[in-house]
Design a protein around this motif. Structure first.
Motif, PDB file in Angstrom:
ATOM      1  N   TYR A  11       0.844  -1.372   0.082  1.00  0.00           N
ATOM      2  CA  TYR A  11       0.243   0.236  -0.129  1.00  0.00           C
ATOM      3  C   TYR A  11       1.030   1.092   0.443  1.00  0.00           C
ATOM      4  CZ  TYR A  11      -4.957  -2.386   0.662  1.00  0.00           C
ATOM      5  OH  TYR A  11      -5.140  -3.600   0.814  1.00  0.00           O
ATOM      6  N   GLU A  51       0.942  12.390  -2.591  1.00  0.00           N
ATOM      7  CA  GLU A  51       1.882  10.947  -2.751  1.00  0.00           C
ATOM      8  C   GLU A  51       3.365  11.974  -2.073  1.00  0.00           C
ATOM      9  OE1 GLU A  51       2.919   9.275  -5.957  1.00  0.00           O
ATOM     10  OE2 GLU A  51       0.280   8.906  -6.754  1.00  0.00           O
ATOM     11  N   GLU A 107      -9.270  -1.689   5.565  1.00  0.00           N
ATOM     12  CA  GLU A 107     -10.129  -0.561   6.198  1.00  0.00           C
ATOM     13  C   GLU A 107      -9.992   0.076   7.488  1.00  0.00           C
ATOM     14  OE1 GLU A 107     -14.904  -1.759   5.210  1.00  0.00           O
ATOM     15  OE2 GLU A 107     -14.358  -1.817   3.610  1.00  0.00           O
ATOM     16  N   ASN A 120      -6.920   1.656   7.458  1.00  0.00           N
ATOM     17  CA  ASN A 120      -6.967   3.153   7.108  1.00  0.00           C
ATOM     18  C   ASN A 120      -7.884   4.072   8.166  1.00  0.00           C
ATOM     19  OD1 ASN A 120      -6.565   4.163   4.365  1.00  0.00           O
ATOM     20  ND2 ASN A 120      -7.721   2.786   4.055  1.00  0.00           N
ATOM     21  N   ARG A 129      -3.610   3.534  -0.634  1.00  0.00           N
ATOM     22  CA  ARG A 129      -4.509   2.900  -1.428  1.00  0.00           C
ATOM     23  C   ARG A 129      -3.450   1.823  -1.829  1.00  0.00           C
ATOM     24  NH1 ARG A 129      -5.869   6.205  -6.478  1.00  0.00           N
ATOM     25  NH2 ARG A 129      -7.272   4.644  -6.335  1.00  0.00           N
ATOM     26  N   LYS A 130      -3.835   1.083  -2.745  1.00  0.00           N
ATOM     27  CA  LYS A 130      -3.172  -0.236  -2.590  1.00  0.00           C
ATOM     28  C   LYS A 130      -2.242   0.554  -3.855  1.00  0.00           C
ATOM     29  CE  LYS A 130      -3.461  -4.823  -5.074  1.00  0.00           C
ATOM     30  NZ  LYS A 130      -4.064  -6.129  -5.799  1.00  0.00           N
ATOM     31  N   TYR A 131      -1.227  -0.201  -3.643  1.00  0.00           N
ATOM     32  CA  TYR A 131       0.321   0.234  -4.914  1.00  0.00           C
ATOM     33  C   TYR A 131      -0.095   0.420  -6.173  1.00  0.00           C
ATOM     34  CZ  TYR A 131       4.555   1.868  -6.913  1.00  0.00           C
ATOM     35  OH  TYR A 131       5.765   1.578  -7.694  1.00  0.00           O
ATOM     36  N   ASP A 145      -2.741  -0.202  -7.703  1.00  0.00           N
ATOM     37  CA  ASP A 145      -3.696   1.282  -8.059  1.00  0.00           C
ATOM     38  C   ASP A 145      -3.510   2.436  -8.818  1.00  0.00           C
ATOM     39  OD1 ASP A 145      -5.318  -1.263  -8.221  1.00  0.00           O
ATOM     40  OD2 ASP A 145      -6.447  -0.806  -6.345  1.00  0.00           O
ATOM     41  N   VAL A 146      -2.213   2.952  -7.361  1.00  0.00           N
ATOM     42  CA  VAL A 146      -2.642   3.970  -8.024  1.00  0.00           C
ATOM     43  C   VAL A 146      -1.805   4.680  -9.593  1.00  0.00           C
ATOM     44  CG1 VAL A 146      -0.770   6.522  -6.532  1.00  0.00           C
ATOM     45  CG2 VAL A 146      -2.081   4.408  -5.409  1.00  0.00           C
ATOM     46  N   ARG A 205      -5.135   4.972 -11.304  1.00  0.00           N
ATOM     47  CA  ARG A 205      -6.353   5.856 -10.398  1.00  0.00           C
ATOM     48  C   ARG A 205      -5.077   6.598  -9.769  1.00  0.00           C
ATOM     49  NH1 ARG A 205      -8.417   0.474 -11.984  1.00  0.00           N
ATOM     50  NH2 ARG A 205     -10.005   0.759 -12.197  1.00  0.00           N
ATOM     51  N   TYR A 263      -7.176  13.344  -8.149  1.00  0.00           N
ATOM     52  CA  TYR A 263      -8.635  13.314  -7.339  1.00  0.00           C
ATOM     53  C   TYR A 263      -8.885  15.036  -7.564  1.00  0.00           C
ATOM     54  CZ  TYR A 263      -6.054   9.550  -4.951  1.00  0.00           C
ATOM     55  OH  TYR A 263      -5.309   9.005  -4.262  1.00  0.00           O
ATOM     56  N   GLN A 289     -11.501  10.426  -5.546  1.00  0.00           N
ATOM     57  CA  GLN A 289     -10.268   9.619  -6.644  1.00  0.00           C
ATOM     58  C   GLN A 289     -11.278  10.072  -8.373  1.00  0.00           C
ATOM     59  OE1 GLN A 289     -11.174   6.763  -8.846  1.00  0.00           O
ATOM     60  NE2 GLN A 289      -8.621   7.627  -9.708  1.00  0.00           N
TER      61      GLN A 289
END
Length: 786
Positions: free
Chosen positions: A58, A75, A234, A237, A258-260, A262-263, A266, A269, A275
């Motif tokens: 993450y 980030e 969750e 977070n 966030r899952k790395y 996925d960044v 996506r 923002y 997002q």
């Protein structure tokens, strides 16, 4: 039976050569587009997915709530965050701090006389344990354990030592002023990694050089966490949300993970911190474009197959009379479609192999047709779907002919079949018109972005890092630069004028306690404002004759944000240091035009500047750069002159849009070409079917122009309907796309009318070629058998 069916298919291809060629070109072009887009999309979807711990890896993201309607998402995180995650959050197996690869241009690495400029990052000791960058030498747990260690890529090792073997413990000179020792050699970073680097240094080394990165008040590096097996993301977070405010009294800052992997896709923002988009938008868009192009090619096949149905009706009647069932006929025609699809696949692969280098040049990828199992399955699947989609309607339509009627010559195409064919052509040209409008608007928007005045002059300005001897002797170096022919201005700045960069908070009299507005900051030397040709709205610039060490200059938006009247002479506080406002400059765009102008200030602090910035005389840029390079090497031996133009920095902000613009032109051209091929084929069949009518009309006195008009009118109506359907759809799509930009072109009416006229003219030219040919037929030849 299969052999017999293949023989019939071959005979039909030979018999209807023009139809075969049109279908082959159309389907192979559509497949080629689809295959190329598949290669690109597949590569995008696999970025950062190669890490072994992908499902547990993450990335920490920081929320900075400036107001209810303005939330900055970044980030950048505190440099101490990874230590806190490890010690305070039980769900974390390990955590690491990493500097982004874009922080630094290049570093100098040397061994003896060998010198290379390489891109590097600083990372915590857990880096190679968490990420799957394969080590050729060294152990993951020990590679970055020592402050003076360095891990290098195999290409860097080859450049410095000529080998990748037995390098552990060997010394490398870093920036010509520090000796580091090799603790690891790793394989070159995959092109499917969002972070690209040639070597890794210990983050502890950066903390020594820049203590500010080890303060909770500051944000800068990236932080990654590897969660334990079966950890609840969750719950994780919820636990990290208030971690920053636990260590520093800044309640407006919070964290989430966030899952790395996925960044990358996506990572965008909106102002509310939600997002919204990212590269996934272009993945979806090009997937849809490729799908539409393939559908257009399949429509050509359907239309041409049903159009020539009358010429094959007797074949169907005879085969049914001698016992062929409808299922056998469907099998035959579907088989014909599948053979055509696979023949098109062979040609499409040749086209892809031919044009893939150009496609890679446009997209910046390293795609190849390496025959891996996943690629083979995808290509075969796409081809089978294409064959089924293209052949289903013609097979069902032709196989239902009544043998009695067709053998008696009473074959009449139904009204439904005619409308279906027209509907398919309308769909084709609707997509083509949307493509044409999109290409025009995207091109105009990119031109607008590239040419818009930003509020400062960025032409003929270069910058390069302050390193080596320049750090302690920058003023002496600048004095020598100013004396060189072709140099108009020479100064220094903390970072490029392009990009938001570092932000901080400012205190002023009357400030709302709940106001957390971030101010972008540039530390500058004398002459930067003059070099950039900025307008001083109030007050003055920094001057040598004034004591400006405690002076500050804001942009207009910053003054409006603070609500200051007559700001010159008033004081503000930065980290409890009182600064006097000496000037206000005009608003200018330092970030992408996707967002509006944000508050910013200039601080006179030449000792903290990190880049030399030089304004060159117009018309003499090449010679001037050569003179600067020679002077740099003489003044700073052992370092390479690594410069960039400021305009280049600006253009790279819109790299994705420029790629989209260029690719859209190719895809639009392909869609139009395929649509016109189908229209050309249909026009030929229409002319052939009405050949006797044309003969009679010519006997009765019709002119060639009248015949051309007769044959063109039906197709004109079809294309006109397509334009009416396409224009509102294209307006909606482009309006949504332009909403991504704070500054954009208006959607003028002529973009849409002009695109419609282009499509109409293309259709006319396509049909007119066949219509004119038919109009010149000899009536005797048409009617001699009657």
């Amino acid at each position: 039976m299969l052999q017999h069916t293949l023989l019939i298919i071959f005979r039909n291809f030979k018999r209807f050569k023009s139809t075969f060629l049109i279908n082959l070109i159309g389907l192979s072009s559509g497949l080629a587009c689809t295959l190329v887009v598949y290669l690109w999309v597949n590569d995008e979807l696999l970025v950062d997915k190669f890490h072994v711990h992908d499902d547990r890896l993450y990335k920490m993201i920081e929320f900075q709530k400036n107001s209810e309607s303005n939330i900055r998402v970044t980030e950048s995180t505190p440099g101490l965050l990874s230590d806190a995650l490890m010690s305070e959050i039980p769900e974390v197996e390990s955590a690491v701090t990493v500097t982004p690869c874009y922080w630094f241009n290049t570093f100098s690495l040397s061994v003896g006389e060998k010198l290379v400029d390489s891109r590097g990052i600083y990372a915590g000791r857990e880096f190679f344990k968490m990420f799957s960058y394969e080590l050729l030498q060294g152990k993951p747990a020990k590679v970055l354990a020592d402050k003076n260690s360095i891990a290098i890529s195999e290409s860097t090792a080859e450049a410095l030592f000529g080998t990748t073997e037995n390098l552990l413990g060997k010394a490398i000179e870093f920036q010509n002023d520090r000796q580091l020792f090799i603790s690891g050699v790793f394989k070159n970073v995959s092109s499917r990694s969002s972070e690209q680097f040639d070597f890794v240094l210990s983050f502890e080394l950066l903390k020594d050089a820049t203590p500010g990165v080890a303060r909770w008040e500051n944000s800068g590096p990236m932080t990654f966490a590897l969660l334990k097996e079966n950890a609840d993301a969750e719950l994780f977070n919820k636990k990290i949300s208030g971690l920053i405010s636990k260590h520093v009294t800044e309640r407006h800052r919070s964290l989430f993970a966030r899952k790395y992997s996925d960044v990358y896709l996506r990572g965008d923002y909106n102002a509310q911190g939600v997002q919204a988009g990212g590269r996934i938008v272009y993945v979806i868009m090009f997937s849809l474009i490729a799908g539409f192009i393939l559908v257009i090619a399949c429509i050509n096949f359907m239309n041409l197959s049903t159009a020539k149905a009358m010429r094959r009706s007797k074949e169907v009647g005879i085969r049914k009379t001698i016992g062929a069932s409808r299922s056998i006929l469907i099998f035959q025609y579907m088989g014909e479609s599948m053979v055509m699809a696979f023949a098109s696949l062979v040609l499409a692969i040749l086209l892809v192999d031919l044009f893939l280098p150009q496609f890679n040049g446009i997209t910046g990828k390293q795609l190849s047709l390496y025959p891996e199992s996943r690629l083979i399955v995808a290509f075969l699947s796409i081809t089978i779907i294409t064959g089924l989609m293209a052949g289903s309607y013609p097979a069902i339509y032709i196989s239902r002919f009544s043998p009695a009627k067709v053998l008696m010559g009473r074959f009449d195409g139904s009204t439904g079949e005619l409308w279906a064919r027209k509907g398919l052509v309308v769909f084709q040209f609707t997509i083509s018109v949307i493509f044409i409008v999109s290409v025009l608007v995207v091109y105009r928007q990119i031109q607008f972005l590239r040419t818009k005045h930003l509020g400062y002059d960025r032409e003929n300005i270069i910058h390069f890092p302050i390193e080596g001897k320049l750090i302690s002797s920058r003023e002496a170096f600048l004095s020598g630069l100013r004396a060189l022919p072709g140099v108009k201005y020479a100064s220094s700045i903390s970072q490029s004028m392009v990009g938001g960069g570092n932000t901080t908070s400012i205190e002023w009299e009357g400030k709302d306690p709940g106001d957390n507005t971030p101010f972008a900051i540039r530390l500058i030397n004398y002459d930067v404002i003059e070099m950039l040709n900025m307008e001083i709205v109030e007050g003055r610039s920094f001057r040598r004759e004034n004591q400006d060490s405690m002076a500050i200059i804001f942009n207009e938006t910053a003054i409006k944000t603070m609500g200051l009247k007559d700001p010159v002479g008033k004081t503000v506080s930065l980290d409890q240091i009182k600064l006097t406002i000496v000037g206000v400059v005009n608003d200018f765009h330092y970030e992408s035009l996707r967002s509006g102008v944000q508050p910013m200030f200039f601080l006179f602090a030449p000792q903290y500047t990190e880049k030399i910035i030089v304004k060159l005389s117009a018309g003499d840029e090449t010679e001037s750069v050569d003179r600067i390079a020679a002077y740099f090497r003489q003044f700073n031996p052992g370092f390479t002159f690594d410069f960039r133009f400021m305009d280049q920095d600006y253009q790279e902000q819109y790299y994705a849009e420029q790629r989209v613009s260029e690719l859209s032109r190719y895809f639009a051209g392909m869609a139009i070409l395929i649509s016109c091929l189908g229209l050309f084929g249909l026009a030929a069949f229409t002319a052939q079917r009405r050949i006797k009518e044309i003969g009679i009309r010519k006997v009765l006195g019709s002119s060639e122009l009248g015949i051309v008009h007769l044959l063109s009118i039906d197709f004109t109506e079809i294309v006109f309907v397509s334009i009416i359907i396409a224009l509102p759809i294209s307006y909606f799509i482009l309006h949504q796309w332009l909403e991504n930009f704070a500054y954009k072109i208006p959607l003028a009416w002529w973009y849409f009318l002009g695109s419609g006229m282009i499509a109409l003219c293309i259709a006319w030219l396509t049909v007119a070629a066949q219509a004119f040919r038919a109009s010149r037929v000899n009536p005797v030849e048409c009617l001699k058998n009657e």
